[in-house]
Structures are given as C-alpha cells and as structure tokens.
Write a protein that holds these residues in place. Sequence first.
Motif, mmCIF file in Angstrom:
data_model
loop_
_atom_site.group_PDB
_atom_site.id
_atom_site.type_symbol
_atom_site.label_atom_id
_atom_site.label_comp_id
_atom_site.label_asym_id
_atom_site.label_seq_id
_atom_site.Cartn_x
_atom_site.Cartn_y
_atom_site.Cartn_z
ATOM 1 N N ARG A 72 0.823 -1.208 0.000
ATOM 2 C CA ARG A 72 0.000 0.000 0.000
ATOM 3 C C ARG A 72 0.859 1.261 0.000
ATOM 4 O O ARG A 72 0.551 2.226 -0.695
ATOM 5 C CB ARG A 72 -0.923 0.030 1.231
ATOM 6 C CG ARG A 72 -2.063 -0.958 1.192
ATOM 7 C CD ARG A 72 -3.137 -0.600 2.211
ATOM 8 N NE ARG A 72 -2.590 -0.270 3.519
ATOM 9 C CZ ARG A 72 -2.270 -1.175 4.437
ATOM 10 N NH1 ARG A 72 -2.423 -2.461 4.180
ATOM 11 N NH2 ARG A 72 -1.806 -0.808 5.608
ATOM 12 N N THR A 73 1.940 1.232 0.773
ATOM 13 C CA THR A 73 2.824 2.403 0.831
ATOM 14 C C THR A 73 3.452 2.676 -0.523
ATOM 15 O O THR A 73 3.511 3.834 -0.974
ATOM 16 C CB THR A 73 3.924 2.182 1.889
ATOM 17 O OG1 THR A 73 3.321 1.913 3.157
ATOM 18 C CG2 THR A 73 4.811 3.415 2.015
ATOM 19 N N ARG A 74 3.901 1.611 -1.186
ATOM 20 C CA ARG A 74 4.496 1.781 -2.516
ATOM 21 C C ARG A 74 3.478 2.347 -3.502
ATOM 22 O O ARG A 74 3.795 3.217 -4.327
ATOM 23 C CB ARG A 74 5.041 0.436 -3.016
ATOM 24 C CG ARG A 74 6.284 -0.058 -2.283
ATOM 25 C CD ARG A 74 7.527 0.718 -2.696
ATOM 26 N NE ARG A 74 7.871 0.452 -4.077
ATOM 27 C CZ ARG A 74 8.718 -0.494 -4.468
ATOM 28 N NH1 ARG A 74 9.281 -1.277 -3.578
ATOM 29 N NH2 ARG A 74 9.006 -0.660 -5.740
ATOM 30 N N GLN A 75 2.262 1.838 -3.443
ATOM 31 C CA GLN A 75 1.213 2.310 -4.347
ATOM 32 C C GLN A 75 0.889 3.782 -4.096
ATOM 33 O O GLN A 75 0.701 4.563 -5.037
ATOM 34 C CB GLN A 75 -0.045 1.456 -4.171
ATOM 35 C CG GLN A 75 0.106 0.041 -4.701
ATOM 36 C CD GLN A 75 -1.021 -0.883 -4.269
ATOM 37 O OE1 GLN A 75 -1.910 -0.474 -3.508
ATOM 38 N NE2 GLN A 75 -0.988 -2.121 -4.720
ATOM 39 N N GLU A 76 0.828 4.171 -2.805
ATOM 40 C CA GLU A 76 0.534 5.569 -2.471
ATOM 41 C C GLU A 76 1.659 6.492 -2.937
ATOM 42 O O GLU A 76 1.396 7.582 -3.463
ATOM 43 C CB GLU A 76 0.338 5.698 -0.961
ATOM 44 C CG GLU A 76 -0.950 5.050 -0.463
ATOM 45 C CD GLU A 76 -0.991 4.895 1.045
ATOM 46 O OE1 GLU A 76 -0.008 5.348 1.699
ATOM 47 O OE2 GLU A 76 -1.971 4.331 1.565
ATOM 48 N N LEU A 77 2.906 6.046 -2.756
ATOM 49 C CA LEU A 77 4.036 6.861 -3.203
ATOM 50 C C LEU A 77 4.054 6.978 -4.725
ATOM 51 O O LEU A 77 4.337 8.052 -5.270
ATOM 52 C CB LEU A 77 5.355 6.258 -2.701
ATOM 53 C CG LEU A 77 5.614 6.357 -1.190
ATOM 54 C CD1 LEU A 77 6.863 5.585 -0.818
ATOM 55 C CD2 LEU A 77 5.736 7.810 -0.758
ATOM 56 N N ALA A 78 3.759 5.870 -5.405
ATOM 57 C CA ALA A 78 3.738 5.905 -6.869
ATOM 58 C C ALA A 78 2.630 6.827 -7.362
ATOM 59 O O ALA A 78 2.824 7.595 -8.317
ATOM 60 C CB ALA A 78 3.528 4.489 -7.415
ATOM 61 N N ALA A 79 1.461 6.768 -6.712
ATOM 62 C CA ALA A 79 0.360 7.646 -7.111
ATOM 63 C C ALA A 79 0.722 9.108 -6.870
ATOM 64 O O ALA A 79 0.427 9.981 -7.695
ATOM 65 C CB ALA A 79 -0.902 7.282 -6.334
ATOM 66 N N GLY A 80 1.405 9.380 -5.737
ATOM 67 C CA GLY A 80 1.822 10.739 -5.446
ATOM 68 C C GLY A 80 2.849 11.249 -6.441
ATOM 69 O O GLY A 80 2.774 12.401 -6.899
ATOM 70 N N ALA A 81 3.797 10.373 -6.797
ATOM 71 C CA ALA A 81 4.816 10.764 -7.771
ATOM 72 C C ALA A 81 4.195 11.014 -9.134
ATOM 73 O O ALA A 81 4.559 11.967 -9.836
ATOM 74 C CB ALA A 81 5.886 9.677 -7.870
ATOM 75 N N ALA A 82 3.223 10.157 -9.503
ATOM 76 C CA ALA A 82 2.552 10.343 -10.789
ATOM 77 C C ALA A 82 1.776 11.652 -10.799
ATOM 78 O O ALA A 82 1.772 12.389 -11.795
ATOM 79 C CB ALA A 82 1.609 9.169 -11.057
ATOM 80 N N GLY A 83 1.126 11.977 -9.676
ATOM 81 C CA GLY A 83 0.395 13.228 -9.591
ATOM 82 C C GLY A 83 1.309 14.438 -9.677
ATOM 83 O O GLY A 83 0.988 15.424 -10.357
ATOM 84 N N SER A 84 2.477 14.354 -9.022
ATOM 85 C CA SER A 84 3.444 15.458 -9.067
ATOM 86 C C SER A 84 3.975 15.642 -10.481
ATOM 87 O O SER A 84 4.134 16.770 -10.961
ATOM 88 C CB SER A 84 4.595 15.179 -8.093
ATOM 89 O OG SER A 84 4.128 15.117 -6.764
#
Length: 268
Positions: free
Chosen positions: A236-248
């Motif tokens: 879940r942490t990896r997915q949240e970080l990836a989603a945040g990076a994609a959003g940035s």
Amino acid sequence: MPAKKRETVRMTSQLVEKFLERLRAEGRSASALQTYGTALGMLYRFLPEDKLLDGGSGLLWREHLRGQGYSPRTINHRVSAFNSFVRYLGRRQWQIEGLPLPADQAPAPSLTRAEYLRLLAAAKELGKERSYLLIKAMGGAGMGLQDLPLVTVKAVEAGAAPRPGGEALELAGTLREELLDYARRAEISQGPVFVTREGPLMNRSQVWKAIQLVCPAAGVPLEKGSPRCLTGLFQRTRQELAAGAAGSARQAYEDLLEEEQERSGWAG
C-alpha cells in the motif's frame, strides 16, 4: 458408572509410513504422496508430547492452521489428508465433517504506518533484534515468508537476491547494514540469516511468534502481527508513493504546458 475412556491412537512415523505405502500401492502419484507426507508431518508436530490423536484433534488442528495464516485452499488440502489418515486408522468418526473453508480468504486487517513503527520500537525496547529485523524486512522491504530462505549472508553482502522467475529481492540501505551487523554478532557466516538458535531456518510458526511477541508492548492487535499484514502495508505504501509521484509529474507537466502557452500560444 465409570466414565467412558477416551479413545486415542498414538501417531508414529511408522504408522504414517504404512499409510503412505497404502497410498503408493493404490497408485497415488509422487507429488500426492509428498503432499500427504507434508500434511501429516505438520499434524505430528502440532500434537502434544504424547502424540495422541483423538476425536477432537482434527478440529483443533484446523483452527491452529487458520490461526497461523494458511490460506483456505492449503487448509482444505491438510484437512483432506487428515481425513484420509484417520479413515485408514479405522476412525472414520474422527473425520472433519461439513463444508470446506471458503476459497476466498477474508481480507487481512490493515496495519497502519504508525503501528508498524510502534512494532519496531517495541522490538528494540524488548531487545528482540530478530523480531525487529523480521518486521522491518516484511513491512519495510516487502519480503514474504517464501523470501526468507533467500536472505543469505551472501545475498545481503551483494545487496540483492534473485527470486525464482520474478523480480530480484532488494537488500539495500539500512536494512542491509543491520542484517550484516546482526549476522556478524550472531556468528552466522553463511547460509540464511533468519535461523533459530539451533541453526535450522525459521519455520512459519516461529516467524509468526517472533512478530506477535512484540504486539502487546506495541499496543498492536495480535491479528495485525502477521507477515501478510506487514507485506500488505509495504504494498500500500508503494502504491501511495507511486500515485503521489505520478500526480506530481502530471502537475509539473501541466505547469510546463501553461508556461509554454503563455510564451508561444496562438493568442499570445
């Protein structure tokens, strides 16, 4: 009137071997025999010191397997082996009746990042270094139970270990340093790092106990002190970080387009 004596059968390796010989004579495949042998070996280790089977042993064992986090599919296979064994013993009445466990396992409770950090802190405070490393390896690096044999001294020194047919297991950063330091002080110079004091690789039950040992001190429910919950947190942490990076990245690109529009747009 005297109480009725409890009916029991003492489980021995010789009895198991005779049962497997019967299956072999019936034409069962080598893989099937191995499955039965593995299941009955687990049952033998579960039984108390006297190794006596009785009418309640099957249900107790099934609940034990559920508590250890085995999937319903695996538990159903183990129960099937138990039923075949007690039927061979002439104790058909000891078979576990009723429907098998559902094929879809209920979702594991979600472990929060704060609870994970409390587990690490509690393990450190209790002086349980091996528990600390298991929690960090699973919750921080995403290692599953199947990965632990790959965590050898050589692999840690190299910083990675190949997974059969999959992505390499990363052993880098502070976890690598802590594993190497632990192996050195525990005098583990080769082979797997996560072993018992006697030397063999830790089994599933021992890993669960090592994690759950620190749950009370951390204020974390026991049902969350499992490899499945820890690896779920990692994913879940990896997915949240990836989603945040994609959003940035998406926002940065939109800002770039806006800037270019101001400089070179048709109406500019």
